[in-house]
Design an enzyme around this catalytic site. Structure first.
Site, PDB file in Angstrom:
ATOM      1  N   GLU A   1      -1.601  -2.872  12.605  1.00 57.93           N
ATOM      2  CA  GLU A   1      -0.856  -2.130  13.614  1.00 57.93           C
ATOM      3  C   GLU A   1      -1.533  -2.202  14.985  1.00 57.93           C
ATOM      4  OE1 GLU A   1      -0.610   2.047  12.699  1.00 57.93           O
ATOM      5  OE2 GLU A   1       1.420   2.094  13.472  1.00 57.93           O
TER       6      GLU A   1
ATOM      7  N   CYS B   1       1.437  11.160   9.076  1.00 59.11           N
ATOM      8  CA  CYS B   1       2.439  10.710  10.039  1.00 59.11           C
ATOM      9  C   CYS B   1       3.823  10.729   9.369  1.00 59.11           C
ATOM     10  CB  CYS B   1       2.115   9.299  10.503  1.00 59.11           C
ATOM     11  SG  CYS B   1       3.361   8.602  11.576  1.00 59.11           S
TER      12      CYS B   1
ATOM     13  N   THR C   1       6.205   8.833   9.609  1.00 61.85           N
ATOM     14  CA  THR C   1       6.702   7.488   9.252  1.00 61.85           C
ATOM     15  C   THR C   1       6.285   7.100   7.837  1.00 61.85           C
ATOM     16  OG1 THR C   1       4.720   6.363  10.084  1.00 61.85           O
ATOM     17  CG2 THR C   1       6.557   6.711  11.649  1.00 61.85           C
TER      18      THR C   1
ATOM     19  N   ARG D   1       0.831  -1.192   0.000  1.00 58.34           N
ATOM     20  CA  ARG D   1       0.000   0.000   0.000  1.00 58.34           C
ATOM     21  C   ARG D   1       0.866   1.241   0.000  1.00 58.34           C
ATOM     22  NH1 ARG D   1       1.797   3.354   4.228  1.00 58.34           N
ATOM     23  NH2 ARG D   1       1.363   2.466   6.291  1.00 58.34           N
TER      24      ARG D   1
ATOM     25  N   GLU E   1      -6.311   7.740   7.884  1.00 62.16           N
ATOM     26  CA  GLU E   1      -5.130   8.484   8.356  1.00 62.16           C
ATOM     27  C   GLU E   1      -4.595   9.405   7.259  1.00 62.16           C
ATOM     28  OE1 GLU E   1      -2.104   6.120  10.235  1.00 62.16           O
ATOM     29  OE2 GLU E   1      -0.555   7.545   9.702  1.00 62.16           O
TER      30      GLU E   1
ATOM     31  N   ARG F   1       4.156  -6.672  12.697  1.00 60.32           N
ATOM     32  CA  ARG F   1       2.829  -6.287  13.192  1.00 60.32           C
ATOM     33  C   ARG F   1       2.004  -7.560  13.429  1.00 60.32           C
ATOM     34  NH1 ARG F   1       0.860  -0.747   9.898  1.00 60.32           N
ATOM     35  NH2 ARG F   1       2.789   0.423  10.247  1.00 60.32           N
TER      36      ARG F   1
ATOM     37  N   ARG G   1       4.129   0.605   2.297  1.00 56.54           N
ATOM     38  CA  ARG G   1       4.333  -0.517   3.205  1.00 56.54           C
ATOM     39  C   ARG G   1       4.020  -1.789   2.440  1.00 56.54           C
ATOM     40  NH1 ARG G   1       2.653  -3.800   7.721  1.00 56.54           N
ATOM     41  NH2 ARG G   1       0.397  -3.636   7.398  1.00 56.54           N
TER      42      ARG G   1
ATOM     43  N   ARG H   1      -5.358   5.726   0.815  1.00 55.92           N
ATOM     44  CA  ARG H   1      -4.459   4.589   0.948  1.00 55.92           C
ATOM     45  C   ARG H   1      -4.766   3.702  -0.252  1.00 55.92           C
ATOM     46  NH1 ARG H   1      -2.161   3.627   6.180  1.00 55.92           N
ATOM     47  NH2 ARG H   1      -1.263   5.644   6.792  1.00 55.92           N
TER      48      ARG H   1
HETATM   49  P1  ADP Z   1      -1.556  -0.009   7.002  1.00 51.93           P
HETATM   50  O1  ADP Z   1      -1.005  -1.203   6.300  1.00 51.93           O
HETATM   51  O2  ADP Z   1      -2.458   0.749   6.108  1.00 51.93           O
HETATM   52  O3  ADP Z   1      -0.480   0.772   7.658  1.00 51.93           O
HETATM   53  P2  ADP Z   1      -2.582  -1.745   9.127  1.00 51.93           P
HETATM   54  O4  ADP Z   1      -1.270  -2.248   9.597  1.00 51.93           O
HETATM   55  O5  ADP Z   1      -3.599  -1.383  10.177  1.00 51.93           O
HETATM   56  O6  ADP Z   1      -2.542  -0.469   8.178  1.00 51.93           O
HETATM   57  O7  ADP Z   1      -3.235  -2.912   8.203  1.00 51.93           O
HETATM   58  C1  ADP Z   1      -4.501  -2.638   7.619  1.00 51.93           C
HETATM   59  C2  ADP Z   1      -5.216  -3.949   7.319  1.00 51.93           C
HETATM   60  O8  ADP Z   1      -4.484  -4.649   6.298  1.00 51.93           O
HETATM   61  C3  ADP Z   1      -5.275  -4.899   8.528  1.00 51.93           C
HETATM   62  O9  ADP Z   1      -6.521  -5.583   8.531  1.00 51.93           O
HETATM   63  C4  ADP Z   1      -4.167  -5.879   8.245  1.00 51.93           C
HETATM   64  O10 ADP Z   1      -4.406  -7.145   8.841  1.00 51.93           O
HETATM   65  C5  ADP Z   1      -4.254  -5.977   6.732  1.00 51.93           C
HETATM   66  N1  ADP Z   1      -3.023  -6.462   6.123  1.00 51.93           N
HETATM   67  C6  ADP Z   1      -1.788  -5.914   6.195  1.00 51.93           C
HETATM   68  N2  ADP Z   1      -0.906  -6.660   5.516  1.00 51.93           N
HETATM   69  C7  ADP Z   1      -1.589  -7.724   4.991  1.00 51.93           C
HETATM   70  C8  ADP Z   1      -1.248  -8.851   4.197  1.00 51.93           C
HETATM   71  N3  ADP Z   1       0.009  -9.055   3.757  1.00 51.93           N
HETATM   72  N4  ADP Z   1      -2.233  -9.737   3.853  1.00 51.93           N
HETATM   73  C9  ADP Z   1      -3.503  -9.535   4.272  1.00 51.93           C
HETATM   74  N5  ADP Z   1      -3.906  -8.479   5.031  1.00 51.93           N
HETATM   75  C10 ADP Z   1      -2.952  -7.595   5.376  1.00 51.93           C
HETATM   76  N1  DAR Z   2       0.500   4.813  16.476  1.00 57.51           N
HETATM   77  C1  DAR Z   2       1.175   6.095  16.234  1.00 57.51           C
HETATM   78  C2  DAR Z   2       1.701   6.194  14.780  1.00 57.51           C
HETATM   79  C3  DAR Z   2       2.864   5.272  14.482  1.00 57.51           C
HETATM   80  C4  DAR Z   2       3.084   4.992  13.019  1.00 57.51           C
HETATM   81  N2  DAR Z   2       1.857   4.359  12.432  1.00 57.51           N
HETATM   82  C5  DAR Z   2       1.002   5.020  11.686  1.00 57.51           C
HETATM   83  N3  DAR Z   2       1.242   6.239  11.254  1.00 57.51           N
HETATM   84  N4  DAR Z   2      -0.155   4.435  11.375  1.00 57.51           N
HETATM   85  C6  DAR Z   2       2.319   6.195  17.249  1.00 57.51           C
HETATM   86  O1  DAR Z   2       2.789   7.302  17.448  1.00 57.51           O
HETATM   87  O2  DAR Z   2       2.683   5.166  17.771  1.00 57.51           O
END
Ligand code: ADP
Ligand code: DAR
Length: 345
Positions: free
Chosen positions: A298, A255, A257, A110, A209, A293, A264, A213
């Site tokens: 996250e 953010c 990051t 993404r 956020e 994660r 990501r 995305r």
């Molecule tokens: P972001 O990737 O947008 O930073 P998150 O870590 O919250 O946000 O992930 C968003 C959603 O995508 C969550 O439901 C997570 O389980 C799912 N996800 C992330 N990576 C994968 C993957 N490789 N396969 C399936 N689902 C995924």
């Molecule tokens: N949870 C916030 C943001 C950390 C990075 N992840 C993002 N941007 N989704 C923190 O300060 O821990």
């Protein structure tokens, strides 16, 4: 505003880098959109377990509050004030080690994007957010071929449908406390929604956020196919919707990051033995600049030995390098998992 009292066990980049002296320098400044230091740091103040703790309200935040943001950016990405960001979307340059699909359950890549000349989510007005939803969903609904699909506004979406889409990893969760105190959940659910193609291998979140995305995902470990689909989608959307971009920081995000590529690249991977050897697990993830994660994203935990493994760095490396970080690191994790499996046989 007076200098905040941070908890003694605070480990966020906010409490590490906002010294009393820096606070005095920045406390009365505000951006062109009136975004203040108090708004930048509020999420980290209210969530003492934050890893980072700061959010920008507009591109100008990264200039006005640069003495704070640049310290966070260097600490997270290893990107100094004199560095410049570069992009490379050439999938032919990816060195695809055959990632053993016996371990890789699914692959997702993404990017975050925000609309040029608009404030970011923390400072945008309800009217501006609705304008973004209208402009972007219209551009998405005009996509063709593999990217053809439909936009679904969160407003009016049944709880059942919303919960199913979240459970299946397609839709963002709501009520995130880090976003809440950053002002990113204001007027929820107005202006928020999800676009996806018929197979749910291409999706776009609106106004979570970041304002977009853009997501490519599928079962299995075919990283090249997931990356190629995402590159096509990013280019098609940017033909219609200009994104906020800076020569130094790349694509602008809420953010810090997510600056630069804002990319990501992750796999859901079964690593039950490494999961029992977290010291060895983390030695490998640190070596390859990876982030661990949980299985629901996250701030969640792994379940049944399944982890979400992704690149950590997003700025100062290209998109190809970000995906390569993930591929090389995951290949190393699989080798370690296989070796541990032999030992426990
Ligand atoms: P972001 O990737 O947008 O930073 P998150 O870590 O919250 O946000 O992930 C968003 C959603 O995508 C969550 O439901 C997570 O389980 C799912 N996800 C992330 N990576 C994968 C993957 N490789 N396969 C399936 N689902 C995924
Ligand atoms: N949870 C916030 C943001 C950390 C990075 N992840 C993002 N941007 N989704 C923190 O300060 O821990």
């Amino acid at each position: 505003m007076t200098y905040p009292t941070f908890p003694k066990d605070c480990t966020s980049m906010l409490c590490k880098h906002l010294s009393p002296e820096l606070f005095e320098t920045l406390k009365d400044k505000e951006t062109a959109n009136g975004f203040t230091l108090e708004q930048v740091i509020n999420s980290g103040l209210k969530n003492s377990d934050s890893e980072i703790g700061v959010y920008a309200g507009d591109e100008d935040s990264y200039e006005v509050f640069a003495p704070l943001f640049d310290k966070v950016i260097e600490a997270y990405h290893g990107f100094s004030q004199s560095d410049k960001h570069h992009s490379n979307l050439n999938a032919d340059e990816l060195k695809i080690n055959g990632l053993d699909e016996g371990y890789i359950l699914s692959t997702r890549i993404r990017v975050g994007r925000n609309v040029k000349d608009m404030p970011l989510g923390s400072a945008v007005s309800k009217e501006q957010r609705n304008e973004i939803e209208e402009r972007v969903s219209s551009a998405l609904n005009a996509l063709e071929g593999e990217l053809e699909g439909e936009y679904y506004a969160l407003l009016g979406m049944s709880k059942n449908v919303q919960e199913r889409l979240i459970k299946e990893h397609f839709l963002f969760k709501d009520g995130d406390r880090f976003l809440e105190y950053a002002g990113l959940n204001r007027d929820w659910p107005h202006g928020r929604g999800i676009y996806h193609n018929h197979d749910k291998t291409f999706l776009v979140w609106l106004n979570e956020e970041d304002q977009l995305r853009i997501i490519s995902m599928q079962k299995g470990g075919d990283v090249l196919e997931v990356f190629s689909r995402l590159v096509l989608a990013m280019q098609k959307i940017e033909e219609k919707v200009p994104f906020a971009y800076s020569d130094r920081l790349g694509y602008i995000s809420s953010c810090p990051t997510n600056l630069g590529t804002a990319m990501r690249a992750s796999v859901h991977i079964k690593l039950p033995n490494l999961g029992e050897n977290m010291e060895q697990f983390k030695t490998i993830t640190e070596k390859y600049f990876l982030q661990i994660r949980g299985v629901n994203g996250e701030h969640t935990k792994s379940e049944e030995g399944i982890f979400d493994i992704s690149n950590l760095r997003r700025l100062g490396i290209t998109e190809v390098e970000a995906v390569q970080d993930m591929i090389d690191g995951v290949a190393s994790l699989i080798e370690a998992e296989k070796a541990l499996a032999e030992v426990v046989k």
